[in-house]
Design a protein around this motif. Structure first.
Motif, PDB file in Angstrom:
ATOM      1  N   SER A 196       0.833  -1.208   0.000  1.00  0.00           N
ATOM      2  CA  SER A 196       0.000   0.000   0.000  1.00  0.00           C
ATOM      3  C   SER A 196       0.862   1.251   0.000  1.00  0.00           C
ATOM      4  N   GLU A 197       1.930   1.194   0.800  1.00  0.00           N
ATOM      5  CA  GLU A 197       2.827   2.358   0.853  1.00  0.00           C
ATOM      6  C   GLU A 197       3.501   2.571  -0.503  1.00  0.00           C
ATOM      7  N   GLN A 198       3.960   1.454  -1.151  1.00  0.00           N
ATOM      8  CA  GLN A 198       4.613   1.573  -2.460  1.00  0.00           C
ATOM      9  C   GLN A 198       3.636   2.109  -3.503  1.00  0.00           C
ATOM     10  N   ARG A 253       1.726   6.358  -7.028  1.00  0.00           N
ATOM     11  CA  ARG A 253       0.648   7.245  -7.478  1.00  0.00           C
ATOM     12  C   ARG A 253       1.039   8.705  -7.283  1.00  0.00           C
ATOM     13  N   ALA A 254       1.746   8.975  -6.156  1.00  0.00           N
ATOM     14  CA  ALA A 254       2.182  10.353  -5.920  1.00  0.00           C
ATOM     15  C   ALA A 254       3.193  10.790  -6.986  1.00  0.00           C
ATOM     16  N   GLU A 255       4.100   9.827  -7.375  1.00  0.00           N
ATOM     17  CA  GLU A 255       5.095  10.161  -8.398  1.00  0.00           C
ATOM     18  C   GLU A 255       4.410  10.419  -9.754  1.00  0.00           C
ATOM     19  N   VAL A 256       3.436   9.572 -10.093  1.00  0.00           N
ATOM     20  CA  VAL A 256       2.704   9.756 -11.369  1.00  0.00           C
ATOM     21  C   VAL A 256       1.996  11.102 -11.370  1.00  0.00           C
ATOM     22  N   VAL A 311       2.499  14.119 -13.954  1.00  0.00           N
ATOM     23  CA  VAL A 311       1.387  14.712 -14.708  1.00  0.00           C
ATOM     24  C   VAL A 311       1.329  16.217 -14.453  1.00  0.00           C
ATOM     25  N   ASP A 312       1.469  16.591 -13.205  1.00  0.00           N
ATOM     26  CA  ASP A 312       1.424  18.020 -12.885  1.00  0.00           C
ATOM     27  C   ASP A 312       2.566  18.765 -13.567  1.00  0.00           C
ATOM     28  N   ALA A 313       3.742  18.112 -13.643  1.00  0.00           N
ATOM     29  CA  ALA A 313       4.893  18.767 -14.284  1.00  0.00           C
ATOM     30  C   ALA A 313       4.651  18.942 -15.780  1.00  0.00           C
TER      31      ALA A 313
END
Length: 614
Positions: free
Chosen positions: A592-594, A599-602, A606-608
């Motif tokens: 779950s942590e991974q 998801r945070a990295e994706v 996307v935001d970048a």
């Protein structure tokens, strides 16, 4: 000596009570233990056992009653009620009792829910509120070591200080005399003393005429005269008067305090008796711990189921005691115990008799907790040689006289008993109807046991009579038991086997004791063939029973080990399952942590990208 006194004597009941009394802390508690009352009903016996159990549980928890080492103040209380003024130490004892009543009352009050039987016994301790003014007055006037306090009253304080001032003045004046050159040659030594409450100086006997004054004493050698110089007379008189006034005030205080105690004497006596009862119960619990005893199930149906029972007096005197099962259900009226002399038959009788008394006294029994004991309001034991030379009675006549007395007593009791259910009797007979012709004795013993069984009595009897062993094997309501004799070692094992008769092994025991072997062989040849066959059969039966008992013990031990192994396996399995669940939880949490990080990295990528497009 009546039947009950004779029974308690042969069972050594007073000896057991003396051992119990050693655990009491007060003289009143000790006396109660030595004269321990016996309950006569199932309900009362259960209540007393519950008292002992609750006290033992409190002791085991480490939260026991305050030490119940209190003085016996019944005589002072009686004198106070009659108007007497008590002495200081007697009032101090009253204060000690009131303090203990208050402490014990608070203790019992904290355990209303987990020790209800003790709370009921200690009910008089709840009247402590009525005694608090008395205790306050005693504490204000008397030191714990037993002397009157100077601050007991303002008048006593004034008189005491006045007397102290006079004595200080006297010491100053005496010091001047001792240092005076006038007395330098007259004094035997430079010190002062007191005689009859008056200050004196030691004067040489030959010089006493040179000092005017009053002689109060002479030394043992006659060389010294203890003289009160004339210049000290008036001050000594003042001190004497001051001391008398103090004594008068002290007597007045003691009379007032005694009257206060007398006014509440009934409440104090009730509290004192409750303390003695608690001390007795505490002794019962401590005694049970010493015996490694347990509370057992009680019944009024005559059911005796004693598992691993041990003689309590043997437990006190020996490190290792052979434990035996003694089983008599409701259907068994007579148990016939046979086997060799010194094999433990009489010990078994005494175990049953003592246990019957102990459960009525509220004592725990040295046997397994799963045991059960019947309540027998009447217990009779005929054990040992009853020969009475003073009454010109042989052993046979004395035993017969006692049995006649017993039958008459039971007959009178049954005629006067209005209850639908007659009282339960327990009879313990050690080799009944011996010291006479064996054939007639066996016949009379058989008839006697049948009569006692018909009367509904529970009887445990020892015997060497073969006919009684046969009777116990064939007659409904009868049962056999045997104490074991190890033929291989020619010694008793003190083990009891239920359901089988035992041989007497007289010839084997005689040989072990050193009897001539040729003589023993001649004796065997004189035995009837049937007797030889019977003796051999009994020995084979005992060997079989011993083998079965050993096999059963091994089976029980194997089952216990298997149950322990099963519990251990279950515990290991539960541990593995817990470990697996924790591992699964840890893996799930890690994934779950991974996933959250990915998801945070994706999202960050996307935001970048969106930022670059703008």
């Amino acid at each position: 000596m009546n039947l009950f006194e004779q029974t308690t004597s042969v069972l050594e009941w007073p000896r057991l009570l003396e051992a119990l009394a050693g655990h009491a802390r007060s003289t009143m508690g000790t006396a109660r233990c030595r004269a321990l009352e016996l309950a006569t009903s199932l309900h009362d016996s259960q209540r007393r056992q519950q008292e002992t159990t609750e006290m033992g549980q409190l002791q085991a928890s480490g939260e026991a009653l305050p030490p119940l080492a209190f003085p016996d103040i019944r005589d002072p209380l009686d004198r106070a009620r009659k108007g007497a003024a008590l002495e200081v130490h007697e009032l101090r004892d009253c204060a000690m009792v009131l303090e203990l009543v208050e402490e014990s009352g608070r203790f019992v009050g904290r355990h209303q829910h987990d020790a209800p039987a003790l709370v009921s016994v200690a009910h008089p301790l709840q009247s402590v509120g009525e005694l608090r003014p008395v205790k306050t007055a005693l504490d204000a006037a008397i030191h714990p070591e037993g002397s009157i306090k100077e601050s007991a009253t303002p008048e006593l304080r004034r008189l005491t200080r006045q007397a102290q001032a006079l004595k200080q003045q006297m010491r100053h004046q005496v010091d001047q005399i001792l240092r005076s050159r006038r007395y330098e040659d007259i004094l035997q030594e430079q010190y002062f003393a007191q005689r009859e409450g008056r200050y004196v100086i030691p004067v040489k006997a030959g010089m006493r005429g040179r000092v005017p004054g009053i002689v109060h004493d002479v030394s043992a050698s006659g060389a010294t005269v203890f003289l009160e110089p004339r210049e000290l007379v008036e001050l000594n008189n003042s001190i004497k008067v001051a001391d008398l006034e103090i004594e008068r005030e002290v007597r007045r205080i003691l009379r007032e305090l005694s009257a206060l105690v007398a006014a509440q004497s009934e409440v104090v006596l009730a509290g004192l008796d409750a303390l003695a009862v608690l001390d007795g119960i505490s002794a019962r619990a401590l005694f049970g711990r010493q015996l490694k005893a347990h509370p057992v199930g009680l019944n009024a149906e005559g059911r005796v189921r004693l598992l691993r029972a041990r003689h309590p007096l043997l437990v006190l005197s020996k490190e290792q005691v052979v434990a035996n099962d003694i089983l008599l259900d409701e259907s068994i009226h007579v148990l016939v115990i046979s086997g060799p002399n010194t094999g433990g038959k009489t010990v078994t009788l005494k175990i049953v008799g003592l246990f019957a008394l102990m459960v009525r006294a509220g004592l725990h029994l040295p046997c397994d907790a799963e045991s059960e004991m019947a309540i027998f309001p009447d217990v009779y034991a005929d054990i040992g040689d009853a020969q009475d030379l003073a009454r010109d009675l042989s052993s046979f006549s004395a035993h017969m006289t006692q049995m006649i007395q017993l039958l008459d007593e039971t007959d009178r009791q049954r005629r006067s008993d209005t209850n639908a259910v007659p009282r339960q009797w327990l009879l313990l007979l050690d080799e009944p109807v011996t010291s006479t012709d064996p054939t007639e004795g066996a016949a009379l013993a058989e008839a006697l046991l049948c009569r006692l069984a018909a009367l509904g009595m529970k009887v445990v009897a020892t015997t060497h009579y073969g006919s009684l062993k046969a009777l116990a094997h064939t007659m409904p309501g009868f049962a056999n038991a045997a104490v074991e004799f190890d033929v291989a070692t020619l010694s008793p094992t003190y083990r009891l086997f239920m359901g089988v008769p035992g041989g007497s092994s007289a010839l084997e025991i005689a040989g072990r004791l050193g009897m001539d072997r040729t003589l023993l062989d001649e004796a065997r040849q004189k035995l009837h063939k049937d007797d030889q066959v019977m003796e051999t059969m009994l020995q084979d039966l005992q060997a079989t029973q011993r083998q079965l008992a050993d096999d059963l013990a091994r089976a029980v031990e194997a089952r216990r080990e298997a149950e322990q192994a099963e519990q251990h396996a279950k515990a290991q399995l539960a541990h593995l399952e817990d470990t697996e669940r924790e591992a699964q939880k840890g893996l799930k949490r890690k994934l779950s942590e991974q996933f959250s990080r990915a998801r945070a990295e994706v999202q960050a990528t996307v935001d970048a990208v969106k930022g670059e497009q703008k």
